[in-house]
Design an enzyme around this catalytic site. Structure first.
Site, PDB file in Angstrom:
ATOM      1  N   LYS A   1      -4.216 -55.275  30.397  1.00 17.33           N
ATOM      2  CA  LYS A   1      -4.736 -56.640  30.569  1.00 17.33           C
ATOM      3  C   LYS A   1      -3.689 -57.523  31.274  1.00 17.33           C
ATOM      4  O   LYS A   1      -2.524 -57.130  31.429  1.00 17.33           O
ATOM      5  CB  LYS A   1      -5.112 -57.199  29.190  1.00 17.33           C
ATOM      6  CG  LYS A   1      -6.245 -56.415  28.519  1.00 17.33           C
ATOM      7  CD  LYS A   1      -6.624 -57.015  27.157  1.00 17.33           C
ATOM      8  CE  LYS A   1      -7.736 -56.221  26.495  1.00 17.33           C
ATOM      9  NZ  LYS A   1      -8.153 -56.810  25.187  1.00 17.33           N
TER      10      LYS A   1
ATOM     11  N   TYR B   1     -17.617 -57.219  28.996  1.00 18.22           N
ATOM     12  CA  TYR B   1     -17.591 -57.640  27.593  1.00 18.22           C
ATOM     13  C   TYR B   1     -18.947 -58.140  27.101  1.00 18.22           C
ATOM     14  O   TYR B   1     -19.010 -58.927  26.155  1.00 18.22           O
ATOM     15  CB  TYR B   1     -16.517 -58.716  27.401  1.00 18.22           C
ATOM     16  CG  TYR B   1     -15.106 -58.153  27.253  1.00 18.22           C
ATOM     17  CD1 TYR B   1     -14.807 -57.179  26.295  1.00 18.22           C
ATOM     18  CD2 TYR B   1     -14.063 -58.624  28.045  1.00 18.22           C
ATOM     19  CE1 TYR B   1     -13.525 -56.666  26.155  1.00 18.22           C
ATOM     20  CE2 TYR B   1     -12.764 -58.115  27.911  1.00 18.22           C
ATOM     21  CZ  TYR B   1     -12.512 -57.136  26.956  1.00 18.22           C
ATOM     22  OH  TYR B   1     -11.232 -56.634  26.801  1.00 18.22           O
TER      23      TYR B   1
ATOM     24  N   PHE C   1     -15.400 -66.291  20.526  1.00 22.81           N
ATOM     25  CA  PHE C   1     -14.222 -66.140  21.385  1.00 22.81           C
ATOM     26  C   PHE C   1     -14.579 -65.649  22.791  1.00 22.81           C
ATOM     27  O   PHE C   1     -13.692 -65.410  23.603  1.00 22.81           O
ATOM     28  CB  PHE C   1     -13.195 -65.185  20.742  1.00 22.81           C
ATOM     29  CG  PHE C   1     -13.738 -63.813  20.397  1.00 22.81           C
ATOM     30  CD1 PHE C   1     -13.866 -62.825  21.366  1.00 22.81           C
ATOM     31  CD2 PHE C   1     -14.103 -63.506  19.093  1.00 22.81           C
ATOM     32  CE1 PHE C   1     -14.370 -61.567  21.062  1.00 22.81           C
ATOM     33  CE2 PHE C   1     -14.605 -62.236  18.777  1.00 22.81           C
ATOM     34  CZ  PHE C   1     -14.731 -61.280  19.755  1.00 22.81           C
TER      35      PHE C   1
ATOM     36  N   ARG D   1      -7.579 -44.522  21.918  1.00 25.89           N
ATOM     37  CA  ARG D   1      -7.641 -45.604  20.920  1.00 25.89           C
ATOM     38  C   ARG D   1      -6.512 -45.449  19.889  1.00 25.89           C
ATOM     39  O   ARG D   1      -5.973 -46.444  19.409  1.00 25.89           O
ATOM     40  CB  ARG D   1      -9.004 -45.624  20.208  1.00 25.89           C
ATOM     41  CG  ARG D   1     -10.196 -45.883  21.124  1.00 25.89           C
ATOM     42  CD  ARG D   1     -10.523 -47.325  21.345  1.00 25.89           C
ATOM     43  NE  ARG D   1     -11.059 -48.020  20.192  1.00 25.89           N
ATOM     44  CZ  ARG D   1     -11.560 -49.264  20.251  1.00 25.89           C
ATOM     45  NH1 ARG D   1     -11.592 -49.928  21.401  1.00 25.89           N
ATOM     46  NH2 ARG D   1     -12.012 -49.846  19.179  1.00 25.89           N
TER      47      ARG D   1
ATOM     48  N   THR E   1      -7.173 -53.523  16.987  1.00 25.50           N
ATOM     49  CA  THR E   1      -7.464 -54.686  17.841  1.00 25.50           C
ATOM     50  C   THR E   1      -6.487 -55.827  17.602  1.00 25.50           C
ATOM     51  O   THR E   1      -5.985 -56.440  18.540  1.00 25.50           O
ATOM     52  CB  THR E   1      -8.898 -55.180  17.562  1.00 25.50           C
ATOM     53  OG1 THR E   1      -9.793 -54.088  17.727  1.00 25.50           O
ATOM     54  CG2 THR E   1      -9.276 -56.312  18.494  1.00 25.50           C
TER      55      THR E   1
ATOM     56  N   ARG F   1      -0.286 -51.701  20.950  1.00 25.46           N
ATOM     57  CA  ARG F   1      -0.431 -53.075  20.447  1.00 25.46           C
ATOM     58  C   ARG F   1       0.588 -53.372  19.347  1.00 25.46           C
ATOM     59  O   ARG F   1       1.102 -54.488  19.246  1.00 25.46           O
ATOM     60  CB  ARG F   1      -1.860 -53.310  19.962  1.00 25.46           C
ATOM     61  CG  ARG F   1      -2.854 -53.436  21.113  1.00 25.46           C
ATOM     62  CD  ARG F   1      -4.281 -53.421  20.614  1.00 25.46           C
ATOM     63  NE  ARG F   1      -5.249 -53.656  21.679  1.00 25.46           N
ATOM     64  CZ  ARG F   1      -6.540 -53.376  21.567  1.00 25.46           C
ATOM     65  NH1 ARG F   1      -7.007 -52.831  20.445  1.00 25.46           N
ATOM     66  NH2 ARG F   1      -7.357 -53.619  22.570  1.00 25.46           N
TER      67      ARG F   1
ATOM     68  N   ASN G   1      -3.787 -58.933  23.623  1.00 25.08           N
ATOM     69  CA  ASN G   1      -3.371 -57.681  22.975  1.00 25.08           C
ATOM     70  C   ASN G   1      -3.137 -56.538  23.973  1.00 25.08           C
ATOM     71  O   ASN G   1      -3.327 -55.373  23.672  1.00 25.08           O
ATOM     72  CB  ASN G   1      -4.357 -57.296  21.867  1.00 25.08           C
ATOM     73  CG  ASN G   1      -5.769 -57.111  22.377  1.00 25.08           C
ATOM     74  OD1 ASN G   1      -6.022 -57.199  23.578  1.00 25.08           O
ATOM     75  ND2 ASN G   1      -6.691 -56.833  21.472  1.00 25.08           N
TER      76      ASN G   1
ATOM     77  N   HIS H   1      -6.916 -52.545  26.944  1.00 19.14           N
ATOM     78  CA  HIS H   1      -8.284 -52.214  26.534  1.00 19.14           C
ATOM     79  C   HIS H   1      -8.478 -50.710  26.601  1.00 19.14           C
ATOM     80  O   HIS H   1      -7.984 -50.067  27.523  1.00 19.14           O
ATOM     81  CB  HIS H   1      -9.296 -52.873  27.469  1.00 19.14           C
ATOM     82  CG  HIS H   1     -10.660 -52.248  27.404  1.00 19.14           C
ATOM     83  ND1 HIS H   1     -11.544 -52.549  26.401  1.00 19.14           N
ATOM     84  CD2 HIS H   1     -11.265 -51.306  28.165  1.00 19.14           C
ATOM     85  CE1 HIS H   1     -12.650 -51.817  26.568  1.00 19.14           C
ATOM     86  NE2 HIS H   1     -12.496 -51.057  27.633  1.00 19.14           N
TER      87      HIS H   1
ATOM     88  N   GLU I   1     -18.216 -48.188  31.565  1.00 18.67           N
ATOM     89  CA  GLU I   1     -17.082 -48.954  32.093  1.00 18.67           C
ATOM     90  C   GLU I   1     -16.494 -48.300  33.349  1.00 18.67           C
ATOM     91  O   GLU I   1     -16.101 -48.992  34.288  1.00 18.67           O
ATOM     92  CB  GLU I   1     -16.032 -49.115  30.988  1.00 18.67           C
ATOM     93  CG  GLU I   1     -16.558 -50.029  29.873  1.00 18.67           C
ATOM     94  CD  GLU I   1     -15.732 -50.014  28.595  1.00 18.67           C
ATOM     95  OE1 GLU I   1     -14.682 -49.341  28.545  1.00 18.67           O
ATOM     96  OE2 GLU I   1     -16.153 -50.684  27.631  1.00 18.67           O
TER      97      GLU I   1
HETATM   98  P1  RTP Z   1     -10.953 -54.073  23.749  1.00 18.92           P
HETATM   99  O1  RTP Z   1     -12.459 -54.007  23.891  1.00 18.92           O
HETATM  100  O2  RTP Z   1     -10.336 -55.210  24.535  1.00 18.92           O
HETATM  101  O3  RTP Z   1     -10.326 -52.741  24.032  1.00 18.92           O
HETATM  102  O4  RTP Z   1     -10.560 -54.358  22.239  1.00 18.92           O
HETATM  103  P2  RTP Z   1     -11.172 -53.688  20.941  1.00 18.92           P
HETATM  104  O5  RTP Z   1     -12.227 -52.688  21.318  1.00 18.92           O
HETATM  105  O6  RTP Z   1     -10.029 -53.210  20.121  1.00 18.92           O
HETATM  106  O7  RTP Z   1     -11.812 -54.944  20.245  1.00 18.92           O
HETATM  107  P3  RTP Z   1     -13.251 -55.611  20.480  1.00 18.92           P
HETATM  108  O8  RTP Z   1     -13.882 -55.813  19.172  1.00 18.92           O
HETATM  109  O9  RTP Z   1     -14.018 -54.873  21.535  1.00 18.92           O
HETATM  110  O10 RTP Z   1     -12.839 -57.049  21.035  1.00 18.92           O
HETATM  111  C1  RTP Z   1     -12.608 -57.265  22.407  1.00 18.92           C
HETATM  112  C2  RTP Z   1     -11.460 -58.220  22.574  1.00 18.92           C
HETATM  113  O11 RTP Z   1     -11.846 -59.501  22.105  1.00 18.92           O
HETATM  114  C3  RTP Z   1     -10.724 -60.173  21.563  1.00 18.92           C
HETATM  115  N1  RTP Z   1     -11.026 -60.562  20.196  1.00 18.92           N
HETATM  116  N2  RTP Z   1     -10.687 -61.736  19.723  1.00 18.92           N
HETATM  117  N3  RTP Z   1     -10.399 -64.008  18.100  1.00 18.92           N
HETATM  118  C4  RTP Z   1     -10.888 -62.884  17.585  1.00 18.92           C
HETATM  119  O12 RTP Z   1     -11.176 -62.803  16.425  1.00 18.92           O
HETATM  120  C5  RTP Z   1     -11.088 -61.767  18.463  1.00 18.92           C
HETATM  121  N4  RTP Z   1     -11.667 -60.617  18.149  1.00 18.92           N
HETATM  122  C6  RTP Z   1     -11.630 -59.849  19.257  1.00 18.92           C
HETATM  123  C7  RTP Z   1      -9.558 -59.216  21.566  1.00 18.92           C
HETATM  124  O13 RTP Z   1      -8.708 -59.550  22.649  1.00 18.92           O
HETATM  125  C8  RTP Z   1     -10.218 -57.868  21.759  1.00 18.92           C
HETATM  126  O14 RTP Z   1      -9.374 -56.964  22.424  1.00 18.92           O
HETATM  127 MG    MG Z   2     -13.813 -53.108  22.593  1.00 19.22          MG
END
Ligand code: RTP
Ligand code: MG
Length: 132
Positions: free
Chosen positions: A9, A49, A57, A85, A91, A102, A112, A115, A126
């Site tokens: 990112k 996304y 958010f 992962r 996350t 992370r 973070n 991705h 993707e």
């Molecule tokens: P990513 O898609 O970026 O790889 O991350 P992830 O699967 O671990 O998490 P995901 O649930 O898909 O969330 C996507 C991104 O959204 C941001 N986020 N912010 N403020 C919050 O509570 C919150 N929750 C998620 C994070 O930057 C996360 O990577």
């Molecule tokens: Mg995700």
């Protein structure tokens, strides 16, 4: 063997962590099938996304991911989605174990570092979005 989509990112690129992070995936045994430094526009960010569209958010997430260049990659390896992962970590960097990307490089969920696709279906979707 399977494939996954991983993207460093804007915070990771700004902090000059591309080399260190790519080295971790290579050391684990992944092959880099494709990679590019690129700027994501709002339309691509919103499609990438889309699953988070209704979350509070979402706006901040789109602003962040379009705030500077990202380094997008297609990685190939055994159980690519799960193994990537595992290297990436939870996350929320506060909960991510030391030794994960992370866990080692980030302190807040909104920036973070990286991705990784969360399923084979997401990976296929993707990879198509970013590389076709
Ligand atoms: P990513 O898609 O970026 O790889 O991350 P992830 O699967 O671990 O998490 P995901 O649930 O898909 O969330 C996507 C991104 O959204 C941001 N986020 N912010 N403020 C919050 O509570 C919150 N929750 C998620 C994070 O930057 C996360 O990577
Ligand atoms: Mg995700």
């Amino acid at each position: 063997m399977s494939r996954t989509f991983v993207m460093i990112k804007p915070d990771g690129v700004k902090r000059n962590l591309i080399g260190e992070i790519v080295a971790r995936f290579e050391r684990k045994g992944f092959k880099i099938e494709a990679a590019k430094l690129m700027q994501i526009d709002r339309s691509l960010a919103e499609r990438h996304y889309a699953e988070h569209k209704e979350r509070p958010f979402f706006g901040d997430l789109v602003n962040f991911i379009t705030s500077g260049p990202v380094f997008a990659m297609v990685l190939e390896g055994n159980d690519a989605v799960q193994n990537a992962r595992s290297l990436i970590g939870k996350t929320n960097p506060t909960e991510a174990a030391p030794g994960t990307i992370r866990g080692d490089y980030a302190t807040e969920v909104s920036s973070n570092i990286i991705h990784g696709s969360d399923s084979d279906e997401s990976a296929a979707r993707e990879i198509k979005l970013f590389f076709e």
